[in-house]
Design an enzyme around this catalytic site. Structure first.
Site, PDB file in Angstrom:
ATOM      1  N   ALA A  32       0.979  -1.196  -0.054  1.00 46.74           N
ATOM      2  CA  ALA A  32      -0.028  -0.066  -0.034  1.00 46.74           C
ATOM      3  C   ALA A  32       1.029   1.361  -0.051  1.00 46.74           C
ATOM      4  O   ALA A  32       0.765   1.982   0.887  1.00 46.74           O
ATOM      5  CB  ALA A  32      -1.009  -0.036   1.201  1.00 46.74           C
ATOM      6  N   HIS A  37       6.823   6.196   1.412  1.00 46.94           N
ATOM      7  CA  HIS A  37       7.468   4.923   0.873  1.00 46.94           C
ATOM      8  C   HIS A  37       8.488   5.349  -0.016  1.00 46.94           C
ATOM      9  O   HIS A  37       9.826   4.929  -0.026  1.00 46.94           O
ATOM     10  CB  HIS A  37       6.684   3.824   0.536  1.00 46.94           C
ATOM     11  CG  HIS A  37       5.948   3.223   1.465  1.00 46.94           C
ATOM     12  ND1 HIS A  37       4.673   3.433   1.714  1.00 46.94           N
ATOM     13  CD2 HIS A  37       6.263   2.458   2.727  1.00 46.94           C
ATOM     14  CE1 HIS A  37       3.991   2.851   2.761  1.00 46.94           C
ATOM     15  NE2 HIS A  37       4.910   2.336   3.320  1.00 46.94           N
ATOM     16  N   GLN A  61       2.329  -9.120  13.531  1.00 49.57           N
ATOM     17  CA  GLN A  61       2.723  -7.707  13.903  1.00 49.57           C
ATOM     18  C   GLN A  61       1.128  -7.268  14.238  1.00 49.57           C
ATOM     19  O   GLN A  61       1.107  -6.134  14.792  1.00 49.57           O
ATOM     20  CB  GLN A  61       3.556  -6.827  13.478  1.00 49.57           C
ATOM     21  CG  GLN A  61       2.965  -6.491  11.895  1.00 49.57           C
ATOM     22  CD  GLN A  61       4.369  -5.371  11.404  1.00 49.57           C
ATOM     23  OE1 GLN A  61       5.203  -6.251  10.795  1.00 49.57           O
ATOM     24  NE2 GLN A  61       4.237  -4.182  11.324  1.00 49.57           N
ATOM     25  N   ASP A 150       6.786   5.980  11.893  1.00 51.54           N
ATOM     26  CA  ASP A 150       7.014   5.054  13.162  1.00 51.54           C
ATOM     27  C   ASP A 150       8.255   5.297  14.238  1.00 51.54           C
ATOM     28  O   ASP A 150       9.031   4.454  13.897  1.00 51.54           O
ATOM     29  CB  ASP A 150       6.919   3.686  12.502  1.00 51.54           C
ATOM     30  CG  ASP A 150       5.405   3.523  11.731  1.00 51.54           C
ATOM     31  OD1 ASP A 150       4.615   3.767  12.261  1.00 51.54           O
ATOM     32  OD2 ASP A 150       5.627   3.359  10.570  1.00 51.54           O
ATOM     33  N   SER A 185       0.123   7.829   5.421  1.00 50.02           N
ATOM     34  CA  SER A 185       0.164   6.689   6.108  1.00 50.02           C
ATOM     35  C   SER A 185      -0.593   5.851   5.127  1.00 50.02           C
ATOM     36  O   SER A 185      -1.615   6.394   4.433  1.00 50.02           O
ATOM     37  CB  SER A 185      -0.250   6.812   7.336  1.00 50.02           C
ATOM     38  OG  SER A 185      -0.924   5.549   7.853  1.00 50.02           O
TER      39      SER A 185
END
Ligand code: PAF
Length: 280
Positions: A32, A37, A61, A150, A185
């Site tokens: 995604a 990224h 996770q 993060d 995000s």
């Protein structure tokens, strides 16, 4: 760009690269992919001969099965974006390939992995360490790139790298934001237009709090009160912490690096958004 699904093929390909003296950068992702990224991948492409981007929605996770279920899956578009960024290898293994047997390893790095996300998502960082340690062992990268969005994840991974004595550089990359200030995000795609507008207030309030001359407690209360007053937003936690150990601080002088980490529920579903601000 080569798309590889098997660990053996990945290792063989990288062995050939290394025999030619090429350096390898790794960008671990769960797919995604978005501009955030892309910025990691471009940085790795600029700094290494070969960039491997892993695309793996890691089940270990996710402590909430519903969260895993609704996580966006966009492999084809992800590969297009990676090719456009200049990555040489997309590594997209199946769950069976990565976990032929359940992973029973336990990683424990308190307080980095027990506070904040660690407290609200039990087992989350253990799962992150399981997958990231596996990726490090498949790829043996010279450098691995992680988004500072993060923030806590980077602190935990640094501890794991130290603990396992791995020889690689962890490269933290700045948060990429939408024009409104909302941190990019993969979960943003789950927000409506109106929710995205509301969510932009998180960064606005955090930013405002940097300019206050007040005690740690007063800054904490300012952020929580302001955000909770906005309809559609609800703070789950806001911790002002030592930027390395992530232990809570009570006085600005207690640590040389201080960060405020926040998680906010947005909208009706609701979607959990995280962000942070550096105070010093
Ligand atoms: O940050 C993420 O997307 C994931 O936690 C990571 C590092 C790719 C591990 O699955």
């Amino acid at each position: 760009m080569k798309v590889i699904h098997s660990i053996i093929e990945l290792k063989e390909t990288l062995c050939t690269c290394r025999s030619k003296g090429q350096t390898v950068g790794l960008v671990p992702t769960m797919g995604a992919l978005h501009d955030g990224h892309a910025s990691l991948v471009k940085r790795s492409v600029a700094e290494n001969d070969v960039t491997v981007v892993s695309i793996f929605l890691n089940p270990t996770q996710f402590n909430d099965p519903k969260d895993l279920e609704r996580y966006p899956r966009t492999l084809e578009a992800d590969c297009d974006l990676l090719a456009a960024c200049g990555a040489q290898i997309a590594f997209a293994p199946s769950v069976k390939e990565v976990y032929p047997e359940p992973d029973t390893r336990v990683f424990s790095y308190p307080p980095t992995d027990t506070v904040m996300e660690g407290a609200f998502r039990p087992g989350h960082f253990n799962g992150v360490c399981q997958i990231v340690s596996k990726l490090f062992s498949y790829v043996e990268p010279d450098k691995a790139y992680f988004g500072e969005k993060d923030y806590q994840q980077i602190c935990v991974i640094r501890r794991m790298v130290e603990d396992l004595g791995l020889q690689l550089e962890i490269v933290p990359c700045p948060v990429v934001r939408e024009e409104s200030g909302l941190a990019r995000s993969s979960r943003n795609t789950l927000l409506s237009e109106q929710e995205r507008t509301i969510a932009a207030n998180i960064h606005r309030v955090l930013n405002e709090s940097r300019h206050l001359v007040a005690s740690v407690q007063a800054v904490h209360d300012f952020v929580v009160t302001k955000i909770n007053a906005i309809p559609g937003l609800e703070v789950q936690y806001f911790n002002i912490v030592d930027g390395i150990t992530l232990a809570d601080i009570n006085d600005w002088k207690e640590a040389s690096s201080v960060v405020g980490c926040i998680t906010v529920f947005c909208g009706n579903v609701p979607i959990r958004l995280i962000d942070h601000i550096r105070y010093k």
